[in-house]
Design an enzyme around this catalytic site. Sequence first.
Site, PDB file in Angstrom:
ATOM      1  N   GLY A  26      -0.665 -15.299   4.783  1.00  0.00           N
ATOM      2  CA  GLY A  26       0.419 -14.843   5.046  1.00  0.00           C
ATOM      3  C   GLY A  26       0.600 -13.905   6.206  1.00  0.00           C
ATOM      4  N   GLN A  51       2.804  -7.362  11.918  1.00  0.00           N
ATOM      5  CA  GLN A  51       1.683  -7.815  12.243  1.00  0.00           C
ATOM      6  C   GLN A  51       1.480  -8.508  13.675  1.00  0.00           C
ATOM      7  OE1 GLN A  51       0.911  -9.597   8.206  1.00  0.00           O
ATOM      8  NE2 GLN A  51      -1.084  -8.835   8.909  1.00  0.00           N
ATOM      9  N   CYS A  72      -6.469  -7.758   4.491  1.00  0.00           N
ATOM     10  CA  CYS A  72      -5.511  -7.825   5.329  1.00  0.00           C
ATOM     11  C   CYS A  72      -5.855  -8.239   6.692  1.00  0.00           C
ATOM     12  CB  CYS A  72      -4.588  -6.565   5.521  1.00  0.00           C
ATOM     13  SG  CYS A  72      -3.344  -6.756   6.415  1.00  0.00           S
ATOM     14  N   LEU A  73      -4.996  -9.180   7.406  1.00  0.00           N
ATOM     15  CA  LEU A  73      -5.560  -9.412   8.682  1.00  0.00           C
ATOM     16  C   LEU A  73      -5.539  -8.371   9.646  1.00  0.00           C
ATOM     17  CD1 LEU A  73      -3.812 -13.009   8.847  1.00  0.00           C
ATOM     18  CD2 LEU A  73      -6.168 -12.562   8.653  1.00  0.00           C
ATOM     19  N   HIS A 129       2.279  -8.231  -0.621  1.00  0.00           N
ATOM     20  CA  HIS A 129       1.656  -7.739   0.365  1.00  0.00           C
ATOM     21  C   HIS A 129       2.452  -7.752   1.674  1.00  0.00           C
ATOM     22  CE1 HIS A 129      -2.274  -7.208   2.820  1.00  0.00           C
ATOM     23  NE2 HIS A 129      -1.611  -7.752   3.644  1.00  0.00           N
ATOM     24  N   GLU A 130       2.921  -8.997   1.732  1.00  0.00           N
ATOM     25  CA  GLU A 130       3.935  -9.228   3.066  1.00  0.00           C
ATOM     26  C   GLU A 130       5.147  -8.275   2.970  1.00  0.00           C
ATOM     27  OE1 GLU A 130       2.173 -10.624   5.415  1.00  0.00           O
ATOM     28  OE2 GLU A 130       0.990 -11.312   4.120  1.00  0.00           O
ATOM     29  N   HIS A 170       4.267  -4.891   4.343  1.00  0.00           N
ATOM     30  CA  HIS A 170       4.346  -4.766   5.651  1.00  0.00           C
ATOM     31  C   HIS A 170       5.608  -4.687   6.339  1.00  0.00           C
ATOM     32  CE1 HIS A 170       0.282  -5.704   6.817  1.00  0.00           C
ATOM     33  NE2 HIS A 170       0.085  -6.808   6.070  1.00  0.00           N
TER      34      HIS A 170
END
Length: 162
Positions: A44, A49, A87-88, A135-136, A139
């Site tokens: 995702g 991000q 998380c990236l 999660h997304e 963000h």
Amino acid sequence: MRDIRVVGDPVLRTPAEPVTDFDRELRRLIDEMFEVMYRAQGVGLAGPQIGVSRQIFVYDCSNRKGHVINPELIVDDDAEVLSEEGCLSVPDRATGTPIYAKTPRAAGVTVRGLDRLGRPVQVKARGMLARCFQHETDHLGGRLYVDRLAKEAARKVLLQAP
């Protein structure tokens, strides 16, 4: 190709703006977000991000692939599920790979929003996909998964990050 922003970048802590223009630029952005997500081996990716403070995320998780614009998250099953999450945007300083920690999330959710053409979309999810949507969506509100951890667990993760 845009780079993934990492913890410490203010864009990750700023609530994203709603998308209002459903044009060619938006479609290009969605395609680019998928490319960045796949390059980073993620499941995702949210606009902030990659430095785009707009309410949009893409996903390819649990054999489901798509995108949601201006999402609204509805919790269908608030039973807490504790599972590894990374998380990236929170990479290990030494390896560059996401730092994982057991993170509490709701067991089931529905996400509602719009697609790239402004048409309504709605997806019900459980398991990993429900975790991904939560999660997304976090963000887009300027939150990171570490905000959901106990203080000491969050501290441990952030000490490893850049």
